[in-house]
Design a protein around this motif. Structure first.
Motif, PDB file in Angstrom:
ATOM      1  N   LEU A  67       0.826  -1.210   0.000  1.00 48.76           N
ATOM      2  CA  LEU A  67       0.000   0.000   0.000  1.00 48.76           C
ATOM      3  C   LEU A  67       0.857   1.256   0.000  1.00 48.76           C
ATOM      4  N   ILE A  68       2.021   1.194   0.636  1.00 51.51           N
ATOM      5  CA  ILE A  68       2.932   2.331   0.665  1.00 51.51           C
ATOM      6  C   ILE A  68       3.659   2.472  -0.664  1.00 51.51           C
ATOM      7  N   LEU A  69       4.109   1.351  -1.201  1.00 50.00           N
ATOM      8  CA  LEU A  69       4.989   1.370  -2.365  1.00 50.00           C
ATOM      9  C   LEU A  69       4.264   1.649  -3.679  1.00 50.00           C
ATOM     10  N   GLY A  76       1.809  -0.652 -10.797  1.00 52.85           N
ATOM     11  CA  GLY A  76       1.711  -1.791  -9.893  1.00 52.85           C
ATOM     12  C   GLY A  76       0.415  -1.844  -9.133  1.00 52.85           C
ATOM     13  N   SER A  77      -0.661  -1.411  -9.760  1.00 52.90           N
ATOM     14  CA  SER A  77      -1.944  -1.346  -9.051  1.00 52.90           C
ATOM     15  C   SER A  77      -2.426  -2.719  -8.588  1.00 52.90           C
ATOM     16  N   GLY A  83      -2.470  -6.022  -1.607  1.00 54.79           N
ATOM     17  CA  GLY A  83      -2.177  -5.558  -0.256  1.00 54.79           C
ATOM     18  C   GLY A  83      -3.435  -5.145   0.480  1.00 54.79           C
ATOM     19  N   PHE A  84      -4.329  -4.454  -0.221  1.00 55.15           N
ATOM     20  CA  PHE A  84      -5.588  -4.030   0.379  1.00 55.15           C
ATOM     21  C   PHE A  84      -6.443  -5.232   0.773  1.00 55.15           C
TER      22      PHE A  84
END
Length: 107
Positions: A67-69, A76-77, A83-84
Motif C-alpha cells: 500500500l505504501i509502495l 503496480g496497481s 495488499g488491500f
C-alpha cells in the motif's frame, strides 16, 4: 524529499480526490492491522484456528508495504489491490475472532 502532488480542489478532479482518500484510508487500515497483529499473543492465533502470528505479521506487513509502495492508478496497481485485500481479510476475519477468543464467552 518526498513531495505529494495534490490535484486542484475542483469538481472536475473529484475522482482523483476520492482515490487519494481511498489510498489514505487503506494505508491507515494497513498500519492498524499490522499493529494489532503485532500486539496479540501468539497463542490467540492458534486458539482462533487461524494461521500463526508470524504468518499474519508477514501478510499484514507485506500488504501495508504494498500500500505504501504502489498507487491505485499506477503500474503496480495489482499489488496495491492485493495488499488491500490482505489487510482487509485480517481486519474482517481474523481480528474479530482474536478479540472473541481473548475476551471469552459473552452471556
Amino acid at each position: 524529499m518526498l513531495s505529494i502532488h495534490l490535484p486542484p480542489f475542483s469538481p472536475l478532479y473529484l475522482d482523483l480526490w476520492v482515490l487519494l482518500i481511498l489510498q489514505s484510508v487503506a494505508l491507515v487500515m494497513g498500519l492498524f492491522a499490522f499493529g494489532h497483529a503485532l500486539t496479540q499473543r501468539a497463542e490467540a492465533f492458534q486458539a482462533a484456528e487461524r494461521m500463526t502470528k508470524p504468518a499474519w505479521l508477514g501478510i499484514t506487513g507485506g500488504g501495508t508495504f504494498a500500500l505504501i509502495l504502489f498507487e491505485l492508478l499506477g503500474a503496480g496497481s495489482i499489488f496495491w489491490v492485493a495488499g488491500f485485500v490482505a489487510v482487509s481479510v485480517y481486519l474482517v476475519d481474523v481480528r474479530p475472532r482474536l478479540i472473541e477468543i481473548q475476551r471469552g464467552p459473552r452471556w
